[in-house]
Design a protein around this motif. Structure first.
Motif, mmCIF file in Angstrom:
data_model
loop_
_atom_site.group_PDB
_atom_site.id
_atom_site.type_symbol
_atom_site.label_atom_id
_atom_site.label_comp_id
_atom_site.label_asym_id
_atom_site.label_seq_id
_atom_site.Cartn_x
_atom_site.Cartn_y
_atom_site.Cartn_z
ATOM 1 N N LYS A 177 14.353 -2.520 6.191
ATOM 2 C CA LYS A 177 13.175 -3.622 6.274
ATOM 3 C C LYS A 177 12.284 -3.539 7.421
ATOM 4 C CE LYS A 177 16.355 -7.538 5.173
ATOM 5 N NZ LYS A 177 16.848 -8.692 5.452
ATOM 6 N N MET A 178 10.892 -3.570 6.851
ATOM 7 C CA MET A 178 9.889 -3.553 7.706
ATOM 8 C C MET A 178 9.856 -4.570 8.866
ATOM 9 S SD MET A 178 5.850 -2.871 6.902
ATOM 10 C CE MET A 178 6.171 -1.925 5.487
ATOM 11 N N LYS A 179 10.249 -4.173 10.301
ATOM 12 C CA LYS A 179 9.961 -5.182 10.872
ATOM 13 C C LYS A 179 9.183 -4.660 12.599
ATOM 14 C CE LYS A 179 12.759 -8.718 13.128
ATOM 15 N NZ LYS A 179 14.464 -9.203 13.185
ATOM 16 N N PHE A 180 8.281 -5.119 12.818
ATOM 17 C CA PHE A 180 7.920 -4.523 14.096
ATOM 18 C C PHE A 180 6.843 -5.683 14.634
ATOM 19 C CE2 PHE A 180 4.846 -3.515 10.287
ATOM 20 C CZ PHE A 180 3.739 -3.989 10.814
ATOM 21 N N PHE A 181 6.282 -5.441 15.937
ATOM 22 C CA PHE A 181 5.309 -6.386 16.415
ATOM 23 C C PHE A 181 4.285 -5.585 17.161
ATOM 24 C CE2 PHE A 181 8.887 -5.685 19.800
ATOM 25 C CZ PHE A 181 7.809 -5.668 21.056
ATOM 26 N N VAL A 182 2.824 -6.108 17.111
ATOM 27 C CA VAL A 182 1.773 -5.566 17.612
ATOM 28 C C VAL A 182 1.429 -6.092 18.879
ATOM 29 C CG1 VAL A 182 -0.502 -4.861 17.127
ATOM 30 C CG2 VAL A 182 1.211 -4.993 15.466
ATOM 31 N N VAL A 183 1.278 -5.491 20.023
ATOM 32 C CA VAL A 183 0.681 -5.813 21.373
ATOM 33 C C VAL A 183 -0.690 -5.562 21.349
ATOM 34 C CG1 VAL A 183 0.795 -5.679 23.905
ATOM 35 C CG2 VAL A 183 2.987 -5.411 22.434
ATOM 36 N N SER A 184 -1.530 -6.697 21.442
ATOM 37 C CA SER A 184 -3.060 -6.389 21.404
ATOM 38 C C SER A 184 -3.535 -5.286 22.504
ATOM 39 C CB SER A 184 -3.726 -7.696 21.719
ATOM 40 O OG SER A 184 -5.008 -7.599 21.818
ATOM 41 N N LYS A 189 8.877 -1.214 17.262
ATOM 42 C CA LYS A 189 10.022 -1.649 16.374
ATOM 43 C C LYS A 189 11.066 -2.729 17.096
ATOM 44 C CE LYS A 189 12.016 1.106 13.800
ATOM 45 N NZ LYS A 189 12.862 2.378 13.279
ATOM 46 N N SER A 190 10.950 -2.603 18.436
ATOM 47 C CA SER A 190 12.121 -3.308 19.060
ATOM 48 C C SER A 190 11.733 -3.659 20.309
ATOM 49 C CB SER A 190 13.483 -2.681 19.090
ATOM 50 O OG SER A 190 13.266 -1.422 19.801
ATOM 51 N N ALA A 209 0.869 -1.222 -0.249
ATOM 52 C CA ALA A 209 0.040 -0.152 -0.018
ATOM 53 C C ALA A 209 0.756 1.284 -0.020
ATOM 54 C CB ALA A 209 -1.062 -0.105 1.178
ATOM 55 N N SER A 210 1.980 1.125 0.670
ATOM 56 C CA SER A 210 2.993 2.296 0.910
ATOM 57 C C SER A 210 3.601 2.738 -0.533
ATOM 58 C CB SER A 210 4.170 2.136 1.923
ATOM 59 O OG SER A 210 4.882 1.300 1.629
ATOM 60 N N LYS A 211 3.368 1.721 -1.488
ATOM 61 C CA LYS A 211 4.159 1.905 -2.793
ATOM 62 C C LYS A 211 2.982 2.435 -3.716
ATOM 63 C CE LYS A 211 7.808 -1.520 -1.677
ATOM 64 N NZ LYS A 211 8.284 -2.774 -2.021
ATOM 65 N N LEU A 212 1.953 2.719 -3.417
ATOM 66 C CA LEU A 212 0.900 2.945 -4.425
ATOM 67 C C LEU A 212 1.030 4.722 -4.669
ATOM 68 C CD1 LEU A 212 -2.062 0.658 -3.382
ATOM 69 C CD2 LEU A 212 -0.494 0.545 -5.380
ATOM 70 N N LYS A 213 0.785 5.225 -5.676
ATOM 71 C CA LYS A 213 0.831 6.649 -5.997
ATOM 72 C C LYS A 213 -0.023 7.251 -4.928
ATOM 73 C CE LYS A 213 0.184 9.828 -9.869
ATOM 74 N NZ LYS A 213 -0.534 9.975 -11.016
ATOM 75 N N SER A 214 0.474 8.207 -4.509
ATOM 76 C CA SER A 214 -0.248 9.418 -3.589
ATOM 77 C C SER A 214 -0.598 8.612 -2.436
ATOM 78 C CB SER A 214 -1.114 10.052 -4.228
ATOM 79 O OG SER A 214 -0.628 10.895 -5.230
ATOM 80 N N SER A 215 0.163 7.502 -1.955
ATOM 81 C CA SER A 215 -0.652 6.889 -0.647
ATOM 82 C C SER A 215 -0.595 7.649 0.603
ATOM 83 C CB SER A 215 0.246 5.384 -0.679
ATOM 84 O OG SER A 215 -0.292 4.675 0.476
ATOM 85 N N PRO A 216 -1.455 7.565 1.317
ATOM 86 C CA PRO A 216 -1.242 8.147 2.593
ATOM 87 C C PRO A 216 -0.548 6.988 3.805
ATOM 88 C CG PRO A 216 -3.512 7.474 2.127
ATOM 89 C CD PRO A 216 -2.796 7.310 1.220
ATOM 90 N N VAL A 217 -0.442 5.904 3.388
ATOM 91 C CA VAL A 217 0.307 4.931 3.883
ATOM 92 C C VAL A 217 1.732 5.193 4.015
ATOM 93 C CG1 VAL A 217 0.707 2.596 4.585
ATOM 94 C CG2 VAL A 217 -1.450 3.145 3.656
ATOM 95 N N ASP A 218 2.385 5.497 4.989
ATOM 96 C CA ASP A 218 3.911 5.813 5.128
ATOM 97 C C ASP A 218 4.332 5.015 6.163
ATOM 98 O OD1 ASP A 218 6.481 6.773 4.934
ATOM 99 O OD2 ASP A 218 6.214 8.741 5.565
ATOM 100 N N MET A 219 5.244 3.928 5.749
ATOM 101 C CA MET A 219 5.761 2.880 6.708
ATOM 102 C C MET A 219 7.250 3.231 6.918
ATOM 103 S SD MET A 219 2.820 1.454 7.118
ATOM 104 C CE MET A 219 3.391 0.339 8.414
ATOM 105 N N SER A 220 8.035 4.267 6.632
ATOM 106 C CA SER A 220 9.227 4.575 6.749
ATOM 107 C C SER A 220 9.690 4.486 8.450
ATOM 108 C CB SER A 220 9.409 5.736 6.267
ATOM 109 O OG SER A 220 8.856 6.863 6.670
#
Length: 438
Positions: free
Chosen positions: A287-294, A328-329, A269-280
Motif C-alpha cells: 500500500k502506498m502510504k506516506f506524508f509530505v512536510v511542506s 513513509k513513517s 501514473a506508475s501503472k502506465l506503460k513505460s512510466s518514469p513514475v516508480d512509487m515502489s
C-alpha cells in the motif's frame, strides 16, 4: 487530432497564442482538446521542454514580440491566452503587486483611454517591480491586434493568475464588455472566477483567478462546472481518516467525485506503460502510504510546517516542490531520512502526462510555474467550445505522444534561429568553477 510529433508544417493551423507560456500547461491542455497553439517564452529551459514536447515556441520577451515582431505571429491565431508572472501578486512574493493593485487598475484604464504608452511605461517602472507591469501585456496584445491592419480582434481570451489578481481581471472584464476607447467598439462577453484546482480533478490544492472572454454571438459564458468536491483545508475540521470517510458518489448520476489524492494520482501514473513514475519506494505492505512536510515554515519554526497525507491532495505545487520532504513513517521523520518527489512525479501532481519530456535546467521551477493542464482543459473547453472536456479527452491526457528528435530540432530553429533574437544572455553558458589546488 494530430500528434505534435507528426506535424509537418509546425505553424499551420495554429489558433491559440500563449503568452508567458512556460513549459506548456495551457498548450498541453489545448493539444488534448484538438487545438494547435504557439507559445512565447523567455526562459531557455522552459523552451527546451517545449521543443522536446513538440510544442511550437518563440523564445523571446513578450513585450519585445508585441513591439517589434508582432507580424511573426501566425494570422490564423484567434485566441489569446496566458498567465503573466505572478510573483509580485503572489502571497509568496514581495507583495508589490498587491500594494499597487489600485494603481495598476488605473493603468488598465489609461491604456484603453489612449494615454501615452511611453509615459505609462515610465510610471509602471516607478512601481519598483517590473513583473507587475506584465499583467497589462494581454490587454496590450489585444489593442495591438485591433489597431494592426490585416489583423482581426481575438475571438476569445483566456487569462489566469493568482487569486490576488482577480480584481484586475474584473476590471479587464468590465472594459471588454464596454468596448470603449482604443477597443474601438470591439466588445466581448466576459466573466472571471476563482477556481480551486482540486475541484477539477487536480491532485493538489491551488486556487487560480481566471478570466474567460469571447466575442458575442454564442450567448453568455456559463460558469465552469466543478467535477470534484472541495478539500477542507482547515486541519481542525478534518482528521487523518478524512480521505476514507468521504464517499466518491461516482455511481450517482450528476454527483461530484471526491477530490483526487496524491496516492491515487501517482499510483495510476506508475501503472502506465513505460512510466518514469516508480512509487515502489513509498509502498508499505503493498500500500502506498506516506506524508509530505511542506518546505514553508510557520512563524519561522520548521516544526510547524504543514503536513499532507498521501490520502489527501498535495500542497500547491510551486517551484520549490523538490524541497518538500516525503516520509513513509514517523520513524523516518524523527531520523530525518526524507525522500523527495521526482520531476515526473511532481509533474503528475500538476496533471502533466506521466511521460512529459521535462528538459533543460530548473525543472522543478518549470513544473511549479505551469498551469495545471487538467484545469486548463476545463477553462479552454468552456471558452472555445462552451462545454466541458469529454471523459475520453481527460483520459487521453495522461500520456504524451512520442516526439521525433527531428521535430524538436525543427522547433528549436523556429524558436531560437541563430539565437540573435532571443532574450539577451539567455543562452550564456556559465563557466565551470575551477577546482581548488590540492
Amino acid at each position: 487530432m494530430n500528434s505534435p510529433g507528426s506535424q509537418v508544417h509546425h505553424l499551420d493551423g495554429i489558433r491559440i497564442l500563449d503568452l508567458f507560456a512556460g513549459p506548456g500547461g495551457l498548450d498541453v491542455a489545448a493539444h488534448f482538446l484538438g487545438f494547435k497553439s504557439i507559445g512565447i517564452e523567455w526562459d531557455r529551459n522552459a523552451c527546451e521542454t517545449r521543443y522536446a514536447a513538440g510544442l511550437p515556441t518563440i523564445h523571446a520577451d513578450v513585450s519585445v514580440m508585441r513591439e517589434s515582431r508582432f507580424d511573426e505571429i501566425p494570422k490564423s491565431v484567434d485566441v489569446l491566452a496566458g498567465g503573466p508572472p505572478c510573483q509580485s501578486f503572489s502571497v509568496a512574493g514581495n507583495g508589490a503587486g498587491r500594494r499597487a493593485l489600485d494603481t495598476v487598475k488605473k493603468f488598465i484604464h489609461r491604456l484603453v483611454d489612449g494615454d501615452d504608452e511611453a509615459k505609462i511605461d515610465e510610471d509602471l517602472h516607478a512601481l519598483g517591480d517590473s513583473r507587475t507591469a506584465l499583467v497589462l501585456e494581454p490587454l496590450r496584445w489585444l489593442l495591438k491586434a485591433i489597431e494592426t491592419e490585416g489583423r482581426d480582434p481575438y475571438r476569445a481570451i483566456v487569462l489566469e493568475q493568482v487569486p490576488a489578481a482577480l480584481p484586475l481581471w474584473e476590471v479587464y472584464a468590465k472594459l471588454l464588455r464596454g468596448g470603449e476607447g482604443r477597443l474601438k467598439g470591439v466588445k466581448y462577453e466576459a466573466e472571471c472566477w476563482e477556481l480551486k484546482t482540486e475541484q477539477f480533478g487536480v491532485p493538489q490544492t491551488r486556487t487560480r483567478a481566471v478570466l474567460v472572454a469571447r466575442r458575442p454571438g454564442r450567448g453568455a459564458i456559463e460558469p465552469l462546472e466543478a467535477t470534484h468536491l472541495p478539500f477542507d483545508l482547515h486541519r481542525g475540521k478534518r482528521n487523518a481518516a478524512q480521505a476514507d470517510m468521504l464517499p466518491t458518489d461516482s455511481a450517482i448520476p450528476g454527483a461530484k467525485q471526491r477530490w483526487l489524492s496524491m496516492a491515487e494520482a501517482l499510483d495510476a501514473a506508475s501503472k502506465l506503460k513505460s512510466s518514469p513514475v516508480d512509487m515502489s519506494r513509498l509502498r508499505t505492505e503493498g500500500k502506498m502510504k506516506f506524508f509530505v512536510v511542506s518546505n514553508y515554515g510557520s512563524g519561522g519554526d520548521p516544526k510547524n510546517r504543514g503536513r499532507r497525507l498521501s490520502s489527501e491532495p498535495a500542497f500547491t505545487v510551486t517551484g520549490k516542490i523538490s524541497r518538500n520532504k516525503v516520509y513513509k513513517s514517523s520513524a523516518e521523520y524523527e531520523a530525518e531520512k526524507p525522500d523527495r518527489f521526482t520531476i515526473p512525479e511532481s509533474g503528475v501532481l500538476q496533471t502533466f502526462p506521466h511521460n512529459f519530456p521535462w528538459s533543460g535546467n530548473d525543472q522543478a521551477q518549470q513544473v511549479g510555474n505551469a498551469v495545471p493542464p487538467r484545469l486548463g482543459m476545463h477553462v479552454l473547453s468552456r471558452a472555445l467550445r462552451g462545454n466541458t472536456p469529454s471523459d475520453d479527452e481527460l483520459a487521453a491526457a495522461t500520456t504524451w505522444p512520442t516526439v521525433p528528435r527531428t521535430t524538436t530540432d525543427e522547433l528549436r530553429i523556429i524558436g531560437c534561429g541563430d539565437q540573435s533574437r532571443c532574450p539577451p544572455h539567455s543562452h550564456r553558458v556559465p563557466r565551470p568553477r575551477r577546482k581548488p589546488a590540492p
